[in-house]
Design a protein around this motif. Sequence first.
Motif, mmCIF file in Angstrom:
data_model
loop_
_atom_site.group_PDB
_atom_site.id
_atom_site.type_symbol
_atom_site.label_atom_id
_atom_site.label_comp_id
_atom_site.label_asym_id
_atom_site.label_seq_id
_atom_site.Cartn_x
_atom_site.Cartn_y
_atom_site.Cartn_z
ATOM 1 N N ALA A 57 38.752 -90.629 -8.010
ATOM 2 C CA ALA A 57 38.204 -89.858 -6.894
ATOM 3 C C ALA A 57 39.273 -89.052 -6.168
ATOM 4 O O ALA A 57 39.201 -88.852 -4.967
ATOM 5 N N GLU A 60 38.178 -86.314 -3.933
ATOM 6 C CA GLU A 60 37.430 -86.714 -2.752
ATOM 7 C C GLU A 60 38.336 -87.269 -1.664
ATOM 8 O O GLU A 60 37.842 -87.794 -0.668
ATOM 9 N N TYR A 62 40.089 -87.795 1.534
ATOM 10 C CA TYR A 62 39.842 -87.208 2.846
ATOM 11 C C TYR A 62 41.181 -87.025 3.547
ATOM 12 O O TYR A 62 41.698 -87.934 4.208
ATOM 13 N N THR A 66 42.549 -81.381 1.280
ATOM 14 C CA THR A 66 41.212 -81.186 0.732
ATOM 15 C C THR A 66 40.185 -80.781 1.781
ATOM 16 O O THR A 66 39.075 -80.379 1.435
ATOM 17 N N ARG A 67 40.545 -80.873 3.075
ATOM 18 C CA ARG A 67 39.537 -80.663 4.103
ATOM 19 C C ARG A 67 39.864 -79.588 5.139
ATOM 20 O O ARG A 67 39.005 -79.259 5.950
ATOM 21 N N ALA A 196 32.882 -88.641 2.807
ATOM 22 C CA ALA A 196 32.704 -87.632 1.764
ATOM 23 C C ALA A 196 31.908 -86.447 2.283
ATOM 24 O O ALA A 196 32.011 -85.330 1.763
ATOM 25 N N ARG A 200 33.181 -80.375 5.776
ATOM 26 C CA ARG A 200 32.823 -79.509 4.648
ATOM 27 C C ARG A 200 32.457 -78.112 5.154
ATOM 28 O O ARG A 200 32.226 -77.898 6.350
ATOM 29 N N ALA A 234 36.463 -92.188 1.408
ATOM 30 C CA ALA A 234 35.352 -91.253 1.180
ATOM 31 C C ALA A 234 33.998 -91.935 1.248
ATOM 32 O O ALA A 234 33.019 -91.343 1.700
ATOM 33 N N ARG A 235 33.922 -93.190 0.834
ATOM 34 C CA ARG A 235 32.634 -93.887 0.801
ATOM 35 C C ARG A 235 32.362 -94.695 2.065
ATOM 36 O O ARG A 235 31.351 -95.388 2.152
#
Length: 488
Positions: A57, A60, A62, A66-67, A196, A200, A234-235
Amino acid sequence: MAPATLARLAALSRTMPMARYGSHFMQLARVLVIGTVLAGTAGCAHRVWNTEINDNAAGERYEFHTRLPNNSEELFVVLAFSGGGTRAASFSYGVLQTLRATSVTVNGRPRQLLDEVDVITSVSGGSFTGAYYGLFGNRTFERFREDFLYRDWQGELLGLAVRPQSLVALTSSQFNRSDLVAGYLDRTLFEHATFADMSRDGLPFVIVNASDINNATTFSFIQQQFDFLCSDLARYPVANAVMASAGVPGTFASIALRNYDDCKERHQPWVLDALAHDDALERRRAVAQALQRYSDPDRMPIVRLVDGGVTDNLGVRGSMMSPVAHYGNVPDMAGAFSPERLRRVRHVLVIVANAQVYTPAAWSLRGREPGIVDTVEASFDSALSILNTETVALAKQGFLMWESRLNAVRGPDEAKVSVDFVVLTFDQIADREERARFNAMPTTFRLKPEQVDALIAEPARLLSQSPEYGCFLRRLDGFYPITERGTP
């Protein structure tokens, strides 16, 4: 249960230092504590645990890389939302609303300044606003007032606490009153979202902050922090993170995280370097020592999190400027900036929305001796006030040192970077009576609609009076064009 035992429990609940959070908050604390004991010793509810890290992952993760939103590279805007219940959530919402109504020029066209916000870092009450915006974006301005700010959350939680199914759930040794509230927030406010789903579609990178009471340090809900638990963020439910951030000790229990067995992500060279070479008083070394304790899960199998205000009620220095977030390299803010992007940044704006209040105690006004609870509360408030003042000063100093460092390595033909550090507080309200009105707003999760509206409106006025904010806008007005991230 014997009447004498009930009496002792009631007396114990009354000694909890929670008057600063309002009488209804104290009532909630008593119901939750007594209800937990009355429920018995056998149950079937289980908390939502963080999961073990997943090697598949990587996309994914965080974190900043990536964000961060794909907005202008020359601008870097950070918002910090303090604790303070609904008061802080409303004040923070007012900042978002003001930036949404502010236009700046990007690539020759007007844009909302809110769209240029890169990071929101939050604590306690401010985390409700930050997390909600990080998940739902512009829907925040349509629904957040009704979904959160105008609601009597304390009344709802009191009702939740005395439901028979809640009392049964609390009989489980793997479930506590904070797990109960987190589940309620997950269902009613955050719509079962996980990290996740956060940050975004061009929304800012949101850092929710709690306090790790195992290690007496700030705990930020970013993957870099979860790496040291060998866990996947992420989860993890956003509601649980917000509950940890707002989990006032005494009223709520801690939020628990599992510390998993060894993984490669836990072993980071900067931690060993800090332990081997940093001075004993350096902050990076102190953080490295705390992180090193996670490496022995047998001695620390569970990490306990409470209100972020215990370690940093403003969420700036403990998260945005933490060695954890930047892989040990805070001077270059290496978590947020690649070397190329670091060379492009020109204008940095930091806005700290500090909703702290000062309300003189009744014993002080009357000249009488404070009781035990009064003394504990006053001591807590004193420590928090000093912590806030010192944190703001150190955070500002850190950003200005970063500005000097960047400018020192730029050539004579390269544009310099400017940092404008804005702090918004009720102390800046000039009118004495109005200032007293804001300072009298309690730290609760229930305010009158007119109080909420006043708090929402105030940041626009304070920002219009801020020399630092005005300087930032004037600099932008003279700077053209601004390229967007991803544009060659």
